[in-house]
Design an enzyme around this catalytic site. Structure first.
Site, mmCIF file in Angstrom:
data_model
loop_
_atom_site.group_PDB
_atom_site.id
_atom_site.type_symbol
_atom_site.label_atom_id
_atom_site.label_comp_id
_atom_site.label_asym_id
_atom_site.label_seq_id
_atom_site.Cartn_x
_atom_site.Cartn_y
_atom_site.Cartn_z
ATOM 1 N N TYR A 78 6.467 5.046 26.958
ATOM 2 C CA TYR A 78 6.524 4.210 25.761
ATOM 3 C C TYR A 78 6.306 5.048 24.507
ATOM 4 O O TYR A 78 5.430 5.899 24.495
ATOM 5 C CB TYR A 78 5.460 3.105 25.814
ATOM 6 C CG TYR A 78 5.543 2.234 24.579
ATOM 7 C CD1 TYR A 78 6.532 1.277 24.486
ATOM 8 C CD2 TYR A 78 4.691 2.431 23.501
ATOM 9 C CE1 TYR A 78 6.663 0.513 23.334
ATOM 10 C CE2 TYR A 78 4.817 1.663 22.354
ATOM 11 C CZ TYR A 78 5.801 0.706 22.271
ATOM 12 O OH TYR A 78 5.943 -0.041 21.136
ATOM 13 N N TRP A 123 7.607 5.605 19.991
ATOM 14 C CA TRP A 123 8.580 5.415 18.918
ATOM 15 C C TRP A 123 9.432 6.635 18.645
ATOM 16 O O TRP A 123 10.424 6.534 17.947
ATOM 17 C CB TRP A 123 7.862 4.961 17.648
ATOM 18 C CG TRP A 123 7.747 3.476 17.577
ATOM 19 C CD1 TRP A 123 7.138 2.659 18.487
ATOM 20 C CD2 TRP A 123 8.284 2.634 16.561
ATOM 21 N NE1 TRP A 123 7.261 1.361 18.081
ATOM 22 C CE2 TRP A 123 7.951 1.317 16.900
ATOM 23 C CE3 TRP A 123 8.991 2.865 15.388
ATOM 24 C CZ2 TRP A 123 8.318 0.221 16.106
ATOM 25 C CZ3 TRP A 123 9.347 1.773 14.600
ATOM 26 C CH2 TRP A 123 9.006 0.469 14.969
HETATM 27 N N1 LIG Z 1 -5.719 -0.597 18.437
HETATM 28 C C1 LIG Z 1 -4.411 -0.743 18.315
HETATM 29 N N2 LIG Z 1 -3.578 0.061 19.017
HETATM 30 C C2 LIG Z 1 -2.248 -0.063 18.873
HETATM 31 C C3 LIG Z 1 -1.702 -1.045 18.023
HETATM 32 C C4 LIG Z 1 -2.587 -1.904 17.321
HETATM 33 O O1 LIG Z 1 -2.163 -2.825 16.578
HETATM 34 N N3 LIG Z 1 -3.927 -1.710 17.479
HETATM 35 N N4 LIG Z 1 -0.339 -1.149 17.898
HETATM 36 C C5 LIG Z 1 0.460 -0.717 19.018
HETATM 37 C C6 LIG Z 1 1.878 -0.643 18.657
HETATM 38 S S1 LIG Z 1 2.547 -2.068 17.984
HETATM 39 C C7 LIG Z 1 2.642 0.436 18.902
HETATM 40 S S2 LIG Z 1 4.331 0.310 18.656
HETATM 41 C C8 LIG Z 1 2.082 1.684 19.444
HETATM 42 C C9 LIG Z 1 2.738 2.962 18.883
HETATM 43 O O2 LIG Z 1 2.488 4.029 19.727
HETATM 44 P P1 LIG Z 1 3.455 5.307 19.766
HETATM 45 O O3 LIG Z 1 4.870 4.905 19.633
HETATM 46 O O4 LIG Z 1 3.083 6.100 20.961
HETATM 47 O O5 LIG Z 1 2.996 6.073 18.444
HETATM 48 P P2 LIG Z 1 3.676 7.250 17.633
HETATM 49 O O6 LIG Z 1 2.594 7.921 16.872
HETATM 50 O O7 LIG Z 1 4.825 6.741 16.846
HETATM 51 O O8 LIG Z 1 4.184 8.243 18.765
HETATM 52 C C10 LIG Z 1 5.445 8.781 18.794
HETATM 53 C C11 LIG Z 1 5.391 10.212 19.306
HETATM 54 O O9 LIG Z 1 6.728 10.722 19.309
HETATM 55 C C12 LIG Z 1 6.723 12.040 18.796
HETATM 56 N N5 LIG Z 1 8.064 12.332 18.275
HETATM 57 C C13 LIG Z 1 8.549 12.123 17.036
HETATM 58 N N6 LIG Z 1 9.836 12.514 16.966
HETATM 59 C C14 LIG Z 1 10.166 12.973 18.194
HETATM 60 C C15 LIG Z 1 11.368 13.506 18.756
HETATM 61 O O10 LIG Z 1 12.389 13.610 18.103
HETATM 62 N N7 LIG Z 1 11.332 13.853 20.082
HETATM 63 C C16 LIG Z 1 10.224 13.728 20.845
HETATM 64 N N8 LIG Z 1 10.282 14.096 22.132
HETATM 65 N N9 LIG Z 1 9.079 13.237 20.330
HETATM 66 C C17 LIG Z 1 9.055 12.861 19.029
HETATM 67 C C18 LIG Z 1 5.624 12.035 17.757
HETATM 68 O O11 LIG Z 1 5.188 13.350 17.480
HETATM 69 C C19 LIG Z 1 4.571 11.155 18.430
HETATM 70 O O12 LIG Z 1 3.727 11.940 19.231
HETATM 71 O O13 LIG Z 1 0.676 1.722 19.189
HETATM 72 C C20 LIG Z 1 0.009 0.569 19.708
HETATM 73 N N10 LIG Z 1 -1.424 0.764 19.586
HETATM 74 N N1 LIG Z 2 3.160 1.431 7.523
HETATM 75 C C1 LIG Z 2 3.363 1.099 8.803
HETATM 76 N N2 LIG Z 2 4.088 -0.010 9.104
HETATM 77 C C2 LIG Z 2 4.287 -0.347 10.396
HETATM 78 C C3 LIG Z 2 3.799 0.438 11.468
HETATM 79 C C4 LIG Z 2 3.017 1.581 11.128
HETATM 80 O O1 LIG Z 2 2.524 2.310 12.006
HETATM 81 N N3 LIG Z 2 2.829 1.864 9.799
HETATM 82 N N4 LIG Z 2 4.045 0.064 12.781
HETATM 83 C C5 LIG Z 2 5.161 -0.854 13.032
HETATM 84 C C6 LIG Z 2 5.036 -1.481 14.341
HETATM 85 S S1 LIG Z 2 5.351 -0.523 15.707
HETATM 86 C C7 LIG Z 2 4.755 -2.790 14.532
HETATM 87 S S2 LIG Z 2 4.770 -3.457 16.094
HETATM 88 C C8 LIG Z 2 4.472 -3.657 13.397
HETATM 89 C C9 LIG Z 2 3.293 -4.582 13.672
HETATM 90 O O2 LIG Z 2 3.300 -5.598 12.744
HETATM 91 P P1 LIG Z 2 2.060 -6.607 12.682
HETATM 92 O O3 LIG Z 2 1.606 -6.919 14.036
HETATM 93 O O4 LIG Z 2 2.478 -7.709 11.794
HETATM 94 O O5 LIG Z 2 1.026 -5.665 11.905
HETATM 95 P P2 LIG Z 2 -0.542 -5.425 11.997
HETATM 96 O O6 LIG Z 2 -0.827 -4.497 10.867
HETATM 97 O O7 LIG Z 2 -0.971 -4.999 13.351
HETATM 98 O O8 LIG Z 2 -1.184 -6.845 11.740
HETATM 99 C C10 LIG Z 2 -0.867 -7.615 10.611
HETATM 100 C C11 LIG Z 2 -2.060 -8.410 10.199
HETATM 101 O O9 LIG Z 2 -2.353 -9.407 11.151
HETATM 102 C C12 LIG Z 2 -3.669 -9.834 10.885
HETATM 103 N N5 LIG Z 2 -4.322 -10.316 12.108
HETATM 104 C C13 LIG Z 2 -4.786 -9.578 13.134
HETATM 105 N N6 LIG Z 2 -5.365 -10.398 14.048
HETATM 106 C C14 LIG Z 2 -5.247 -11.661 13.573
HETATM 107 C C15 LIG Z 2 -5.636 -12.949 14.047
HETATM 108 O O10 LIG Z 2 -6.207 -13.095 15.123
HETATM 109 N N7 LIG Z 2 -5.317 -14.017 13.269
HETATM 110 C C16 LIG Z 2 -4.674 -13.896 12.081
HETATM 111 N N8 LIG Z 2 -4.371 -14.992 11.411
HETATM 112 N N9 LIG Z 2 -4.319 -12.696 11.604
HETATM 113 C C17 LIG Z 2 -4.591 -11.604 12.330
HETATM 114 C C18 LIG Z 2 -4.430 -8.652 10.340
HETATM 115 O O11 LIG Z 2 -5.129 -9.030 9.155
HETATM 116 C C19 LIG Z 2 -3.337 -7.627 10.090
HETATM 117 O O12 LIG Z 2 -3.455 -6.993 8.835
HETATM 118 O O13 LIG Z 2 4.198 -2.882 12.241
HETATM 119 C C20 LIG Z 2 5.230 -1.951 11.980
HETATM 120 N N10 LIG Z 2 5.039 -1.449 10.654
HETATM 121 MO MO LIG Z 3 4.758 -1.623 17.542
#
Ligand SMILES: Nc1nc2c(c(=O)[nH]1)N[C@H]1C(S)=C(S)[C@@H](COP(=O)(O)OP(=O)(O)OC[C@H]3O[C@@H](n4cnc5c(=O)[nH]c(N)nc54)[C@H](O)[C@@H]3O)O[C@H]1N2
Ligand SMILES: Nc1nc2c(c(=O)[nH]1)N[C@H]1C(S)=C(S)[C@@H](COP(=O)(O)OP(=O)(O)OC[C@H]3O[C@@H](n4cnc5c(=O)[nH]c(N)nc54)[C@H](O)[C@@H]3O)O[C@H]1N2
Ligand SMILES: [Mo]
Length: 771
Positions: free
Chosen positions: A111, A113
């Site tokens: 998994y 990005w």
């Molecule tokens: N506590 C908490 N944890 C969360 C979340 C949260 O809301 N709370 N959100 C979750 C969510 S929604 C997501 S999507 C995940 C994200 O988790 P990840 O998708 O694992 O996070 P990234 O840091 O984007 O990791 C991407 C990796 O790809 C590498 N990379 C970039 N470009 C390339 C390339 O061209 N080739 C290769 N081989 N590698 C590359 C980067 O260096 C990096 O190490 O985290 C989750 N974790």
């Molecule tokens: N700049 C930036 N943007 C991103 C990303 C990033 O790494 N950086 N990651 C991208 C990815 S992979 C994803 S999946 C999306 C995620 O998109 P979201 O899931 O929408 O983003 P989050 O920042 O995890 O959460 C949004 C808000 O939800 C609220 N929230 C959390 N728990 C609760 C709850 O129980 N109840 C209510 N009412 N509100 C709550 C929090 O206040 C939080 O600020 O964001 C994307 N956008």
């Molecule tokens: Mo995500």
């Protein structure tokens, strides 16, 4: 001479200004009304400090292979090896595990990005290669959304409503009268779109909503989850209690006899059971405003007032993805649907329910009708998978059963892990538990440009180039453009492109011709573009420019759908447009879930207290929200300017309500320690009245920097978060369900970044010429 090179990342399209192989700057796409400042961080990819510059192998693994001491991971030094040797070892290891233990023992869910390029997409290419070589154990759903789409597929027949094909925001901006936002609609998260984005539209739609004077109720623990100029009413809800508010609102509507009985009868199934629950028939508890107020901490009068307004005006309910990243995360998604159905608003212009608006930049924007470019992963020869966030469970419990979507399966016996383009030591919950699980496989291969926390803990590290060191193209179903990603600089060190690495491995595994189909990098990019172009013409009579024009200009438009009203046709003719559910209707009472009998996912939308929440907290505990970081994408480009701008004293900022801080003797700017039974980390406190009482906020993505003793140094929330499935049905991650304690910290004040780099230096060999 300065070269202008069109390129794109998940945070937008831009032009790189390059001179003599050096990046001088980045300019946003002129057509983008709200470009992200993360584009200026891209030059940091060319900084060798955190880059993997050569293939590396952990000493103990090189000496003893699958018999090595796996606790050496992350502590033992690496040795540099030539590419050919590294590739031979990887291919031999894949073949050995497949032959000795079967292909299910290779975990390549991988998994992550990675970069936004659709051709060099690391995990797609990994899966394509392994599918040709007998298969692997993969994953289903994502960390972003899992509980949500699982329940929506069951009750709506598909998950379009949470993947960007609910009503478009142009319709909402034009017709909604009452907008209830659960969670966020924030430019912070809308900067990003998976697979790239041309223009950022969210702010424009929100401006229209503000200009029309739409009444906006904002239900969130954070006031700044919506821009302040929207003039929303802020309802600072206790985290993870939204389902109770939704049910209380629905219960008030039903108690007043104002439910849309016609809609419920024609378009839903099981509504009698749902309404009985709202009336308190099965459990003696009426789900009304007073009940919801007791759980959510919100005033009952306000809840009562809003309930009837949802019926009396055109009302739209939006739910952020964040709400389902929690224990029982299925319920706020299903509860919002139940509420919108009771209010009778589904399928009407400006009415109903939608999920994830603003969670990504393309959700709610006009969506693409064409075919997005993408590499085929081929056909899966074996059917082995886990729900994505059950990785530690799988590694710790080979052979144990797990449930998912009504099925019972067993975890495979994982011997080999191959991760390309993801960072589990960023993204997974309870990282101390993952560290233990990580000692189980015989071999761990990581392919990444960066010395991430995950790469540091691998046996074999293969240096991938970043997207600016190769050619690619971007685009996806929530983007109105296909974007060129042209090479700007030569690869750093010995880094190779993801395609070249997998192509070389495919040759060694005797599947080379099927893997590359005789095309090289530019051959593939042209081919993928032409596939999209031909489809647009044939299916939509839409003429896209030829490849040379696209490549020179840097982008090409694709056909899109605007002004879309979700379920409009179904509402008009539920028989003619039956949903793919057990009843053909919206399911509010589920026969399937009744049969399954899961305690944690009952047969109708319900309020179930999560494992950790403020209703069952000690007096000094706080609910931790670990949301997405503003200035970076997850852990990517963490040391670049946009990300550093949000750190304080080199650590992540922990936001606290001033009253909660005062009660703990915490001053603004103080170093604090956060802890619970699972772990501890440091952060810098920022006092902020926009944070609800009882709530602490720490963004994700700081690079995991454990100290030999004591708390993690950088402020990584995943040393604290809870690693349980959302429910036996959905098995999504529960990151937002987490209680912690916080106190001033007087001890170790080491700089996390310098410490990370010195820990890394201890693992790496001294090379005369590191480049
Ligand atoms: N506590 C908490 N944890 C969360 C979340 C949260 O809301 N709370 N959100 C979750 C969510 S929604 C997501 S999507 C995940 C994200 O988790 P990840 O998708 O694992 O996070 P990234 O840091 O984007 O990791 C991407 C990796 O790809 C590498 N990379 C970039 N470009 C390339 C390339 O061209 N080739 C290769 N081989 N590698 C590359 C980067 O260096 C990096 O190490 O985290 C989750 N974790
Ligand atoms: N700049 C930036 N943007 C991103 C990303 C990033 O790494 N950086 N990651 C991208 C990815 S992979 C994803 S999946 C999306 C995620 O998109 P979201 O899931 O929408 O983003 P989050 O920042 O995890 O959460 C949004 C808000 O939800 C609220 N929230 C959390 N728990 C609760 C709850 O129980 N109840 C209510 N009412 N509100 C709550 C929090 O206040 C939080 O600020 O964001 C994307 N956008
Ligand atoms: Mo995500």
């Amino acid at each position: 001479m300065i070269h202008r090179i069109p390129h794109c990342s998940h945070w937008g399209a831009y032009t790189l200004l390059v001179e003599d192989g050096r990046i001088l700057g980045a300019e946003p796409l002129p057509e983008d009304p709200a470009p992200s400042d993360i584009i200026h961080s891209v030059a940091e990819w060319a900084n060798p400090e955190r880059r993997v510059l050569r293939p590396m192998i952990r000493e103990g693994w090189l000496a003893r292979r699958e018999g090595s001491d796996r606790r050496g991971r992350g502590n033992e030094r690496f040795m540099a090896v030539p590419w050919d040797e590294a590739l031979d070892l990887v291919a031999t290891e894949i073949a050995r595990v497949a032959e000795t233990h079967g292909n299910a023992s290779i975990f390549a869910g991988s998994y992550g990005w990675t970069s936004c390029g659709r051709f060099h997409h690391a995990s797609s290419l990994l899966k394509r290669m392994l599918n040709l070589a007998g298969g692997f154990t993969g994953h289903v759903d994502t960390y972003s959304i899992a509980a949500g789409p699982v329940i929506l597929r069951h009750v709506l027949g598909d998950d379009r409503a949470c993947s960007g094909q609910a009503s478009t925001l142009d319709d909402i901006a034009a017709h909604t009268e009452t907008l209830v936002v659960f969670g966020a609609m924030s430019p912070r998260t809308a900067q990003i779109e998976a697979g790239g984005i041309g223009a950022h539209y969210l702010t424009g739609y929100l401006r229209q909503i503000a200009d029309r004077g739409v009444r906006v109720v904002h239900v969130s623990p954070l006031r700044d989850d919506l821009p302040d100029w929207l003039g929303a009413e802020w309802w600072p809800i206790r985290p993870n209690t939204d389902a109770a508010l939704m049910l209380g609102l629905a219960g008030e509507i039903v108690a007043a006899g104002r439910q849309d009985a016609g809609f419920l009868a024609r378009c839903t199934s099981g509504s009698a059971e749902f309404l009985a629950y709202l009336r308190g028939e099965p459990d003696g508890q009426r789900k009304d405003a007073a009940w919801a107020a007791g759980i959510t901490g919100l005033p009952a009068d306000a809840i009562r007032g809003l309930a009837l307004r949802l019926v009396d005006s055109r009302s739209m309910i939006t739910v952020s993805w964040a709400l389902q990243r929690a224990h029982h995360g299925e319920q706020p998604f299903w509860g919002a649907l139940g509420l919108a159905a009771v209010a009778g608003q589904i399928g009407l212009s400006g009415g109903g329910v939608g999920y994830g608006y603003g969670s990504l930049g393309g959700v709610g924007a006009p969506f693409a009708l064409g075919r997005s470019p993408g590499m085929s992963q081929g056909v899966r020869p074996i059917d082995s998978f886990i729900p994505v966030a059950r990785i530690s469970d799988m590694l710790l419990n080979p052979g144990a059963p797990f449930t998912y979507q009504g099925e019972t399966r067993t975890y495979p016996d994982t011997r080999l892990v191959y991760w390309a383009g993801g960072n589990p030591f960023h993204h997974h919950q309870d990282l101390n538990r993952l560290s233990e699980a990580w000692t189980r496989p015989e071999t761990i291969i990581v392919q990444d440009p960066m010395w991430t926390a995950t790469a540091r803990r691998a046996d074999i590290v293969l240096p991938a180039s970043t997207s600016i060191e190769r050619n690619d193209l971007a685009g996806n179903k929530r983007c109105d453009l296909i974007l060129a990603m042209r090479q700007a600089i030569t690869p750093l060190g010995q880094a190779r492109s993801d395609f070249d690495i997998f192509d070389a491995l495919a040759q060694r595994l005797d599947v080379g011709p099927a893997f590359n189909e005789g095309r090289d990098e530019m051959g593939w990019i042209r081919h993928l573009y032409e596939e999209s172009r031909t489809y647009a013409l044939q299916a939509h009579d839409f003429a896209m420019p030829d490849f040379e024009t696209f490549w020179g200009r840097g982008h090409a438009p694709v056909p899109v759908q605007r002004n879309y009203i979700y379920l409009e046709e179904f509402r008009a003719d539920p028989d003619g447009h039956a949903l793919a559910t057990e009843s053909g209707r919206i399911v509010l009472g589920s026969r399937t879930l009744a049969r399954l009998g899961h305690d944690d996912c009952p047969p109708h939308p319900a309020w179930l207290p999560p494992a950790e929440w403020l209703g069952k907290a000690g007096a000094d505990e706080l609910h931790l929200i670990s949301h997405q970081p503003r200035g970076r994408l997850h852990s990517q480009l963490e040391s670049a300017a946009a990300s550093m701008a949000d750190k304080r004293d080199g650590r992540e900022q922990l936001r606290l309500n001033p009253a909660d801080a005062q009660a703990r003797g915490i001053a603004d700017g103080a170093t604090v320690r956060l802890w619970n039974a699972r772990g501890a980390c440091l952060a810098t406190a920022t006092l902020c009245a926009d944070t609800a009482r009882g709530v602490a906020v720490l963004p994700t993505g700081a690079w995991l920097t454990p100290a030999a003793e004591g708390p993690e140094l950088s402020g990584n929330p995943n040393v604290l978060t809870l690693d349980i499935g959302s429910s036996a049905f959905g098995q999504g991650c529960s990151a937002h369900t987490c209680l912690i304690r916080v106190a001033p910290h007087a001890g170790d004040n080491r700089d996390p970044m310098r410490t990370y780099q010195s820990q890394l230096a201890d693992l790496l060999p001294d090379l005369e010429d590191p480049l």
